[in-house]
Design a protein around this motif. Sequence first.
Motif, PDB file in Angstrom:
ATOM      1  N   VAL A  72     -48.518  26.929  10.722  1.00 14.75           N
ATOM      2  CA  VAL A  72     -49.446  27.399   9.691  1.00 14.75           C
ATOM      3  C   VAL A  72     -49.296  28.906   9.500  1.00 14.75           C
ATOM      4  N   ILE A  87     -55.076  22.947   2.962  1.00 16.31           N
ATOM      5  CA  ILE A  87     -54.160  22.620   4.054  1.00 16.31           C
ATOM      6  C   ILE A  87     -54.527  21.237   4.580  1.00 16.31           C
ATOM      7  N   SER A  89     -53.391  18.490   7.562  1.00 15.60           N
ATOM      8  CA  SER A  89     -52.654  18.362   8.820  1.00 15.60           C
ATOM      9  C   SER A  89     -52.670  16.905   9.259  1.00 15.60           C
ATOM     10  N   GLY A 113     -55.992  27.140   9.616  1.00 19.59           N
ATOM     11  CA  GLY A 113     -56.215  27.291   8.192  1.00 19.59           C
ATOM     12  C   GLY A 113     -57.630  27.753   7.888  1.00 19.59           C
ATOM     13  N   SER A 120     -59.416  23.275   4.875  1.00 15.47           N
ATOM     14  CA  SER A 120     -58.451  22.609   5.758  1.00 15.47           C
ATOM     15  C   SER A 120     -59.014  21.289   6.262  1.00 15.47           C
TER      16      SER A 120
END
Length: 253
Positions: A72, A87, A89, A113, A120
């Motif tokens: 990141v 973001i 993940s 993030g 995020s």
Amino acid sequence: MRILLTNDDGIHAPGLEVLERIASRLSDDIWICAPSEEQSGAGHSLTLTRPVRLRQHDARRFSVAGTPTDSVTMALKKIMPEPPDLILSGVNRGANLGDDVTYSGTVSAAFEGALAGIRSIALSQVYTKEGLGENVPFEAAEHWGEAVLRPLLDLPFAERTLVNVNFPPLAADAVKGIRVVRQGFHDYARGSVVESTDPRGFPYYWFGLHGIEHTPGHETDLEAIADGYVAVTPLQLDFTHAASLRSLAARYQ
């Protein structure tokens, strides 16, 4: 909308391919920066004692010889011309439920993030014992991913917070819906350490991923998954136990 994808299972992980397909339903401006190798359990670790290597696979796809946090950081500071709006993940191969989030590289990438002020979200696919190895079915995540993410796209996140999403180990049509729940807690005293002996006669150990009980009787991410729902949990980076501040301060007066 510009989206950055990352994970902790590595740049070639099947779950990242699933996440790409989910993200492509939301935007055509997708960037990827993920660890070059699996980093499960890396938590929020940052590489400080060796160089971090960056490899470019195509115009918007990169891998980092480091942790999810490194990935990141490199994406935000060295790769992307402008910060992303979102973001994502994952999709992690395995659950990130309860206090396991403190170990999770998937969740920690989203933490990074959030620290940068970017919305995020961490996503994980829970699996049963039959899904061990490379046979984890991501059907629930792929089918329900867009339905979970769309309501969050224009939702203001509180400062230094993120959202943790877990998909149950079920076929897509067997998932009962989505629940917003708090973080649960495991009983780590019941966890296991598996001991064996290598071919040269030396002992070695595996930390067991089974046999850990969880606290029943209340609405948490653990119960939501057990009941067949997608679990959506807001998490915060402020670990301060506010109720203890006054009593602890009194000890030093």
